[in-house]
Design an enzyme around this catalytic site. Structure first.
Site, PDB file in Angstrom:
ATOM      1  N   PRO A  25       1.585  -3.886  -6.435  1.00 58.14           N
ATOM      2  CA  PRO A  25       0.212  -3.533  -6.822  1.00 58.14           C
ATOM      3  C   PRO A  25      -0.664  -4.748  -7.114  1.00 58.14           C
ATOM      4  O   PRO A  25      -1.884  -4.625  -7.167  1.00 58.14           O
ATOM      5  CB  PRO A  25       0.385  -2.664  -8.076  1.00 58.14           C
ATOM      6  CG  PRO A  25       1.792  -2.781  -8.497  1.00 58.14           C
ATOM      7  CD  PRO A  25       2.582  -3.364  -7.376  1.00 58.14           C
ATOM      8  N   GLU A  44      10.797  -2.140 -12.745  1.00 54.80           N
ATOM      9  CA  GLU A  44       9.683  -2.828 -13.392  1.00 54.80           C
ATOM     10  C   GLU A  44       9.043  -3.890 -12.485  1.00 54.80           C
ATOM     11  O   GLU A  44       7.833  -4.052 -12.445  1.00 54.80           O
ATOM     12  CB  GLU A  44      10.186  -3.473 -14.699  1.00 54.80           C
ATOM     13  CG  GLU A  44       9.104  -4.100 -15.558  1.00 54.80           C
ATOM     14  CD  GLU A  44       8.011  -3.107 -15.948  1.00 54.80           C
ATOM     15  OE1 GLU A  44       8.311  -1.916 -16.084  1.00 54.80           O
ATOM     16  OE2 GLU A  44       6.855  -3.535 -16.089  1.00 54.80           O
ATOM     17  N   ARG A  59       0.450   1.875  15.186  1.00 54.29           N
ATOM     18  CA  ARG A  59      -0.508   2.616  16.021  1.00 54.29           C
ATOM     19  C   ARG A  59      -1.478   1.681  16.750  1.00 54.29           C
ATOM     20  O   ARG A  59      -2.130   2.092  17.703  1.00 54.29           O
ATOM     21  CB  ARG A  59      -1.241   3.697  15.226  1.00 54.29           C
ATOM     22  CG  ARG A  59      -2.251   3.188  14.243  1.00 54.29           C
ATOM     23  CD  ARG A  59      -2.761   4.310  13.357  1.00 54.29           C
ATOM     24  NE  ARG A  59      -3.587   5.287  14.059  1.00 54.29           N
ATOM     25  CZ  ARG A  59      -4.831   5.071  14.447  1.00 54.29           C
ATOM     26  NH1 ARG A  59      -5.403   3.911  14.210  1.00 54.29           N
ATOM     27  NH2 ARG A  59      -5.511   6.011  15.060  1.00 54.29           N
ATOM     28  N   ASP A  79     -11.973   4.197  15.845  1.00 55.79           N
ATOM     29  CA  ASP A  79     -11.626   4.658  14.504  1.00 55.79           C
ATOM     30  C   ASP A  79     -12.543   4.076  13.440  1.00 55.79           C
ATOM     31  O   ASP A  79     -13.103   2.996  13.622  1.00 55.79           O
ATOM     32  CB  ASP A  79     -10.204   4.196  14.154  1.00 55.79           C
ATOM     33  CG  ASP A  79      -9.151   5.101  14.739  1.00 55.79           C
ATOM     34  OD1 ASP A  79      -9.484   6.240  15.055  1.00 55.79           O
ATOM     35  OD2 ASP A  79      -8.005   4.647  14.873  1.00 55.79           O
TER      36      ASP A  79
HETATM   37  C1  LIG Z   1       6.628   0.752 -10.774  1.00 55.41           C
HETATM   38  S1  LIG Z   1       6.114  -0.413  -9.580  1.00 55.41           S
HETATM   39  C2  LIG Z   1       6.119  -1.915 -10.518  1.00 55.41           C
HETATM   40  C3  LIG Z   1       4.784  -2.234 -11.088  1.00 55.41           C
HETATM   41  C4  LIG Z   1       4.760  -3.562 -11.854  1.00 55.41           C
HETATM   42  N1  LIG Z   1       5.411  -3.437 -13.128  1.00 55.41           N
HETATM   43  C5  LIG Z   1       3.316  -4.006 -12.069  1.00 55.41           C
HETATM   44  O1  LIG Z   1       2.734  -3.641 -13.071  1.00 55.41           O
HETATM   45  O2  LIG Z   1       2.764  -4.706 -11.199  1.00 55.41           O
HETATM   46  C6  LIG Z   1       7.525  -0.541  -8.569  1.00 55.41           C
HETATM   47  C7  LIG Z   1       7.289  -1.012  -7.156  1.00 55.41           C
HETATM   48  O3  LIG Z   1       6.476  -0.090  -6.468  1.00 55.41           O
HETATM   49  C8  LIG Z   1       5.729  -0.757  -5.449  1.00 55.41           C
HETATM   50  N2  LIG Z   1       4.303  -0.456  -5.656  1.00 55.41           N
HETATM   51  C9  LIG Z   1       3.772   0.224  -6.697  1.00 55.41           C
HETATM   52  N3  LIG Z   1       2.449   0.361  -6.559  1.00 55.41           N
HETATM   53  C10 LIG Z   1       2.112  -0.237  -5.402  1.00 55.41           C
HETATM   54  C11 LIG Z   1       0.878  -0.440  -4.723  1.00 55.41           C
HETATM   55  N4  LIG Z   1      -0.276  -0.014  -5.209  1.00 55.41           N
HETATM   56  N5  LIG Z   1       0.897  -1.084  -3.549  1.00 55.41           N
HETATM   57  C12 LIG Z   1       2.055  -1.562  -3.044  1.00 55.41           C
HETATM   58  N6  LIG Z   1       3.270  -1.413  -3.649  1.00 55.41           N
HETATM   59  C13 LIG Z   1       3.292  -0.759  -4.803  1.00 55.41           C
HETATM   60  C14 LIG Z   1       6.068  -2.221  -5.548  1.00 55.41           C
HETATM   61  O4  LIG Z   1       7.053  -2.501  -4.580  1.00 55.41           O
HETATM   62  C15 LIG Z   1       6.606  -2.326  -6.962  1.00 55.41           C
HETATM   63  O5  LIG Z   1       7.485  -3.399  -7.103  1.00 55.41           O
END
Ligand SMILES: C[S@@+](CC[C@H](N)C(=O)[O-])C[C@H]1O[C@@H](n2cnc3c(N)ncnc32)[C@H](O)[C@@H]1O
Length: 251
Positions: free
Chosen positions: A88, A115, A153, A168
């Protein structure tokens, strides 16, 4: 052929998505080759441990560096693929990035869980960090599927009708115009006459104008990204004029 390797602790999550519809057909046509790898298989511990508690204390588990480094090194060999960490905190994903990744020969996706990751994965292993939006998922699998779908795609031959990708939303810099199909009238709602006229140039102009109308209403930020073509400016001026006139009529 583009090679896509996916490192995950939940390989079964990918079965349906990679083997259905356009992604499934792209594999059959030899356009893409997927490899889904459980990085637990690269754990150095005999129990297959992939995570541990964070140094410094606090809740949640952190993915250890060794299994992920070893798995990436195994799939990369001597090649230098783009190694993409789904997270994220990454670069917000958009069509421009999809186009950029679509030009690569080999992509490796790392899907996190729990986490977070040991920071050394971020610092010394990955080439890109991608976020699919400002919200938090339980794992990177769904996020990787979103990116992979949008990249595959765009591969030549992946879509039956290539022109449908060219027009698109976002590819042109605008949102796409409205579509209609038969019947010409449904419950009293009619298809715009111009689409039934057979006049190709007028239809193209109508579509561009409707694209501009929709973009102006829903995503005006897309129109602020630099100098607009003269034809767009003229149609936007027409839209403004029409709005002014309809405003003064209702007064
Ligand atoms: C619960 S999340 C961890 C969030 C982390 N503690 C933080 O606050 O940045 C677990 C995993 O989900 C994925 N993930 C969660 N949200 C995402 C997003 N918006 N975009 C891409 N990957 C995401 C990532 O691979 C991440 O390591």
């Amino acid at each position: 052929m583009v090679k896509i390797d996916i490192l995950t602790l939940f390989p079964e999550m990918f079965d349906g998505v990679l083997n259905s519809s356009i992604l499934g057909k792209a594999q059959e046509k030899g356009i893409v080759q997927f490899q889904v790898i459980n990085f637990r298989d690269y754990s150095e511990s005999k129990h297959g441990t992939v995570d541990d508690t964070p140094y410094g204390g606090g809740g949640g588990m952190v993915l250890k560096p060794e299994p992920i480094f070893r798995a990436v090194e195994a799939v990369a060999g001597d090649a230098k693929p783009r190694v993409i960490l789904m997270c994220p905190q990454g670069r917000p994903y958009d069509q421009k990035m999809a186009e950029e990744l679509a030009g690569e020969e080999h992509l490796v996706f790392i899907c996190g869980h729990y986490e977070g990751y040991d920071e050394r994965i971020r610092q010394y292993l990955v080439t890109d960090e991608i976020s699919i939006g400002d919200y938090v998922l339980t794992g990177g699998e769904l996020a990787a599927m979103v990116v992979i779908d949008s990249v595959v795609r765009l591969q030549p031959g992946a879509l039956g009708n290539q022109s449908s990708a060219e027009k698109d939303s976002f590819t042109t810099g605008l949102l796409e115009y409205p579509h209609y199909t038969r019947p010409a009238e449904f419950r009293g709602w009619k298809v715009p006459d111009i689409l039934l006229s057979g006049h190709h140039a007028n239809i193209e102009r109508w579509r561009l104008k409707e694209s501009l109308r929709r973009t102006r209403e829903r995503r005006p930020d897309l129109l602020e990204k630099g100098e607009l073509p003269d034809e767009w400016k003229a149609l936007l001026a027409e839209l403004e004029e029409e709005e002014k006139n309809s405003g003064s009529e209702s007064e």
